[in-house]
Design an enzyme around this catalytic site. Structure first.
Site, short mmCIF file in Angstrom:
data_model
loop_
_atom_site.label_atom_id
_atom_site.label_comp_id
_atom_site.label_asym_id
_atom_site.label_seq_id
_atom_site.Cartn_x
_atom_site.Cartn_y
_atom_site.Cartn_z
N GLY A 73 -5.26 -30.58 22.74
CA GLY A 73 -4.13 -29.76 22.32
C GLY A 73 -3.20 -29.49 23.47
CB CYS A 100 -8.57 -33.36 26.03
SG CYS A 100 -7.33 -33.36 27.32
CE1 TYR A 101 -6.08 -25.27 24.83
CE2 TYR A 101 -7.79 -25.19 23.15
CZ TYR A 101 -6.83 -24.56 23.91
OH TYR A 101 -6.62 -23.21 23.75
CG HIS A 194 -7.48 -38.03 24.54
ND1 HIS A 194 -7.37 -37.12 23.51
CD2 HIS A 194 -6.88 -37.47 25.61
CE1 HIS A 194 -6.71 -36.06 23.94
NE2 HIS A 194 -6.39 -36.24 25.21
CD GLU A 196 -8.86 -38.59 20.68
OE1 GLU A 196 -9.86 -38.79 21.39
OE2 GLU A 196 -8.08 -37.65 20.86
CB SER A 249 6.31 -45.49 -8.30
OG SER A 249 5.28 -45.81 -7.38
N GLY A 250 4.51 -48.05 -9.49
CA GLY A 250 4.26 -49.44 -9.14
C GLY A 250 3.90 -49.57 -7.67
N GLY A 251 3.99 -48.46 -6.93
CA GLY A 251 3.55 -48.44 -5.52
C GLY A 251 2.03 -48.37 -5.46
CB VAL A 252 -0.38 -48.85 -2.64
CG1 VAL A 252 -1.87 -49.11 -2.54
CG2 VAL A 252 0.41 -49.96 -2.03
CG ASP A 253 0.17 -44.16 -2.09
OD1 ASP A 253 -0.53 -45.04 -1.57
OD2 ASP A 253 1.08 -43.56 -1.50
CB SER A 254 1.51 -43.93 -8.42
OG SER A 254 2.42 -44.95 -8.17
CB THR A 255 -0.94 -48.97 -8.61
OG1 THR A 255 0.47 -49.10 -8.69
CG2 THR A 255 -1.61 -50.02 -9.47
NE ARG A 322 17.11 -39.17 0.97
CZ ARG A 322 15.89 -39.68 1.01
NH1 ARG A 322 14.93 -39.20 0.26
NH2 ARG A 322 15.61 -40.72 1.78
CE LYS A 404 0.49 -46.81 1.45
NZ LYS A 404 1.41 -46.05 0.59
CD GLU A 546 13.95 -46.60 2.57
OE1 GLU A 546 14.98 -47.26 2.34
OE2 GLU A 546 12.82 -46.98 2.25
N1 ATP Z 1 10.17 -44.80 -10.86
C1 ATP Z 1 9.16 -43.94 -10.90
N2 ATP Z 1 8.60 -43.62 -12.09
C2 ATP Z 1 7.58 -42.73 -12.15
N3 ATP Z 1 7.06 -42.12 -11.08
C3 ATP Z 1 7.60 -42.38 -9.88
C4 ATP Z 1 8.67 -43.30 -9.72
N4 ATP Z 1 8.96 -43.37 -8.41
C5 ATP Z 1 8.12 -42.53 -7.78
N5 ATP Z 1 7.29 -41.92 -8.66
C6 ATP Z 1 6.28 -40.91 -8.39
O1 ATP Z 1 6.51 -40.36 -7.09
C7 ATP Z 1 5.34 -40.52 -6.29
C8 ATP Z 1 5.71 -40.69 -4.84
O2 ATP Z 1 6.21 -41.98 -4.59
P1 ATP Z 1 5.72 -42.80 -3.32
O3 ATP Z 1 6.66 -43.93 -3.13
O4 ATP Z 1 5.48 -41.84 -2.20
O5 ATP Z 1 4.25 -43.31 -3.71
P2 ATP Z 1 3.85 -44.65 -4.46
O6 ATP Z 1 5.07 -45.24 -5.04
O7 ATP Z 1 2.74 -44.39 -5.38
O8 ATP Z 1 3.28 -45.57 -3.32
P3 ATP Z 1 4.08 -46.26 -2.11
O9 ATP Z 1 4.12 -45.20 -1.03
O10 ATP Z 1 3.23 -47.41 -1.74
O11 ATP Z 1 5.43 -46.64 -2.61
C9 ATP Z 1 4.61 -41.70 -6.90
O12 ATP Z 1 3.22 -41.70 -6.59
C10 ATP Z 1 4.87 -41.50 -8.38
O13 ATP Z 1 3.97 -40.53 -8.88
O1 XMP Z 2 8.75 -41.75 -2.11
C1 XMP Z 2 9.64 -41.62 -1.28
N1 XMP Z 2 10.68 -40.82 -1.58
C2 XMP Z 2 11.74 -40.63 -0.77
O2 XMP Z 2 12.67 -39.91 -1.10
C3 XMP Z 2 11.69 -41.32 0.48
N2 XMP Z 2 12.54 -41.38 1.55
C4 XMP Z 2 11.97 -42.21 2.47
N3 XMP Z 2 10.79 -42.65 2.02
C5 XMP Z 2 9.83 -43.53 2.70
O3 XMP Z 2 9.27 -42.78 3.78
C6 XMP Z 2 9.09 -43.61 4.92
C7 XMP Z 2 9.88 -43.05 6.09
O4 XMP Z 2 11.25 -43.18 5.79
P1 XMP Z 2 12.45 -42.61 6.66
O5 XMP Z 2 12.20 -43.09 8.07
O6 XMP Z 2 13.69 -43.19 6.08
O7 XMP Z 2 12.37 -41.12 6.54
C8 XMP Z 2 9.55 -45.01 4.49
O8 XMP Z 2 8.42 -45.74 4.06
C9 XMP Z 2 10.50 -44.74 3.34
O9 XMP Z 2 10.59 -45.82 2.42
C10 XMP Z 2 10.58 -42.11 0.79
N4 XMP Z 2 9.57 -42.26 -0.08
N1 GLN Z 3 -4.56 -33.38 25.93
C1 GLN Z 3 -5.09 -32.16 26.06
O1 GLN Z 3 -5.89 -31.71 25.26
C2 GLN Z 3 -4.55 -31.34 27.21
C3 GLN Z 3 -5.27 -30.03 27.38
C4 GLN Z 3 -4.53 -29.07 28.34
N2 GLN Z 3 -3.28 -28.68 27.74
C5 GLN Z 3 -4.31 -29.76 29.68
O2 GLN Z 3 -3.20 -30.03 30.06
O3 GLN Z 3 -5.27 -29.99 30.38
MG MG Z 4 6.79 -45.75 -3.92
#
Ligand code: ATP
Ligand code: XMP
Ligand code: GLN
Ligand code: MG
Length: 548
Positions: A73, A100-101, A194, A196, A249-255, A322, A404, A546
């Protein structure tokens, strides 16, 4: 805030949080940039680990860890406002490792013997391990099986003035006579370096020695075990008749989250995808195909492209764009949810919809519980967070304990095709934040076409997985070009490809010139209306990934 299905710190709604099932190492965060990496390293060793702020009261923990790690820290333990661990940690009767800390905190609790050093030690250092024999041999267990000379990475300014009560030296560096210490009787260990970070090549072995040899934690944190556990938990939580709604959304997390829900409760999970008109080419069609046909998920696609594009007309301010997308998204989702709930009312085999699925990941959880204060808003991230509360739904977040790459491993485990599992992230507001200025249907088309070519060539060159995120964007204004001896007053495409681990910082990807030639040629020839193609080489910071 809406109700969550399980706060990290134990929860009445969650019948069996992971720390009650898997041996867990608790990492207490003192604000180091690397704390989450300790958790990562442990999980890579198949040991479950959770991170909590250093201010955690242990009486409120509600579960017993197999061991505790105190992180690094930025503070100095002797400073008046320095954070300190709950002294109850020493009554838990489990091994403790201070990094460390964390080492300095251990020492502070055993004699207040820490002061500012005359030299900062930042970067690589050579560690010499001191072995003991006879009755003291057990203090060497942290370095068991490792070479006597080890390269380590340091980042500190403070040092121990003398050895804390009851401890022995187990390692030194030229600058730190107390680079490694161990308690003679209790299982307390402290290291100034460290382990890690990857700059400490044998760091993972040190962490493994602590967790496996000293804490005796079982290495049973596997994705198969977690998937089974999570499916059982969802079934119990939702009940025999409950129904769940989710935005996909078709992204990894929601799928991955959707597939898991489907495995757990079948058609009682209702996924909704909103086509907002600013997605990639044919995206909605492809997602529908993969999720319904490929994965069997019950998905409704709502085509709202005209509604979104209509509302975006004439708007060029990034935050306004947005907000429009975020709000409209919630409105549409609410309309759809009502329809689905009505249909569900008439279903003989299912009860009311009472949960809302969200793909929250562990980094989001860590951010919200972190010891560090809230950070400034750079961009309003689109999400559906306001919805569950408005509709009186409880949140269900099956990925909230995962990083992730663990989500990707889970996706693979659930049989999701690798193309989808390894997909680059795509933001909710989509192409609208990749078009600088006003969004028009023609500009969306140009970006979609250019993006398709760029990604296709990246895939053909075998580079897709080396790059964290790549896309085409459109600059504001026009530029002059020449095509077939004719003047063209056309659009300016910008290509962006970045490499990053956490998306908080990023570097541009270094393509070779032949690759660039090919992509730029194709875009010039195949995308109507483009006069110029640029490659964006700003890192983050100062830029963001972006464009808006
Ligand atoms: N077009 C869409 N329709 C429905 N839900 C959406 C849509 N776009 C985003 N979302 C919702 O917003 C959430 C946040 O989007 P985000 O892009 O962070 O995650 P993701 O799409 O699941 O994965 P990834 O980060 O890989 O794109 C999604 O998990 C989903 O629930
Ligand atoms: O679901 C999302 N809704 C958003 O409004 C949004 N804005 C940025 N991003 C994603 O976040 C990461 C970092 O993007 P930035 O450097 O542009 O902030 C990148 O992976 C971007 O694609 C978003 N994802
Ligand atoms: N990276 C650390 O945890 C630093 C610990 C403390 N702040 C130091 O300077 O020694
Ligand atoms: Mg997405």
């Amino acid at each position: 805030m809406a109700q969550t299905d399980g706060v990290v710190n134990g929860d009445a709604n969650d019948p069996a949080p992971p720390h009650t099932i898997f041996d867990t190492i608790l990492v207490l965060d003192f604000g180091s940039q690397y704390t989450h990496l300790i958790t990562r390293r442990l999980r890579e060793l198949s040991i479950y680990s959770e991170m909590l702020p250093c201010t955690q009261r242990l009486s409120e923990l509600g579960w017993k860890p197999k061991g505790v790690i105190l992180s690094g820290g930025p503070y100095s333990v002797y400073a008046e406002d320095a954070p300190h661990v709950d002294p109850e940690v020493f009554n838990l009767d489990v091994p403790i490792l201070g990094i460390c800390y964390g080492l300095q905190e251990l020492a502070w609790n055993h004699g207040k013997n820490v002061l500012a050093g005359d030299k900062r030690e930042y970067g690589h250092s050579g560690l010499k391990i001191q072995r003991h024999s006879g009755k003291q041999a057990h203090v060497d267990r942290l370095f068991e099986g490792l070479h006597d000379d080890m390269e380590v990475w340091m980042s500190h300014g403070d040092k121990l003035s003398h050895m804390p009560d009851g401890f022995l030296t187990v390692a030194t560096t030229p600058n730190s006579p107390y680079a490694g210490i161990a308690h003679e009787e209790k299982e307390y260990y402290g290291i100034q370096f460290h382990p890690e970070v990857t700059h400490t090549p044998q760091g993972k072995e040190v962490i493994e020695n602590f967790a496996v040899k000293i804490c005796k934690a079982k290495q049973d944190w596997t994705m198969e075990a977690f998937v089974d556990k999570e499916i059982a938990r969802i079934r119990k939580l939702v009940g025999e008749e409950g129904q769940v709604l989710g935005a996909v959304s078709g992204g990894v997390d929601s799928t991955v989250a959707a597939k898991l829900m489907h495995e757990a409760i079948g058609d009682r999970f209702h996924a909704v995808m909103v086509d907002n008109g600013v997605m990639r080419q044919d995206e909605a069609k492809q997602v529908k195909e993969t999720l319904t046909k490929g994965l069997g998920v019950n998905l409704t696609v709502v085509d709202a492209s005209e509604r979104f594009l209509g509302l975006l007309k004439g708007v060029s301010d990034p935050e306004k764009k947005r907000k429009i997308i975020g709000n409209t998204f919630i409105e549409i989702f609410e309309e759809e949810a009502k329809k689905i709930a009505k249909e569900a009312e008439n279903s003989p085999r299912a009860g009311p919809i009472n949960f809302f699925l969200q793909g929250t990941l562990y980094p989001d959880v860590i951010e919200s519980i972190s010891f560090k204060g809230p950070s400034q808003t750079i961009k309003t991230h689109h999400n559906v967070g306001g919805l569950p509360e408005k509709m009186n739904l409880k949140l269900i977040e099956p990925l909230r304990e995962l990083f992730k790459d663990e989500v990707r491993a889970m996706g693979t485990n659930l049989g999701i095709p690798s193309d989808l599992v390894w997909r680059h992230p795509f933001p909710g507001p989509g192409i609208a934040i990749r078009i600088i200025g006003e969004v028009t249907p023609d500009k969306v088309r140009i970006v979609q076409e250019a993006d398709k070519i760029f990604i296709e060539e990246i895939r053909n060159a075998g580079l897709y997985r080396d790059i964290s995120q790549a896309f085409a964007a459109l600059m504001d204004g026009k530029s002059v070009g020449v095509v077939g001896d004719q003047r063209l007053h056309g659009h300016i495409i910008a290509l962006r490809a970045v490499v990053t681990t956490d998306f908080m910082t990023a570097n541009y990807y270094r393509f070779d010139y032949d690759f660039m030639d090919k992509v730029i040629n194709r875009i010039g020839n195949e995308v109507h209306g483009v006069a110029r193609v640029l490659y964006e080489m700003t890192s983050k910071p100062p830029s963001t990934i972006e464009f808006e």
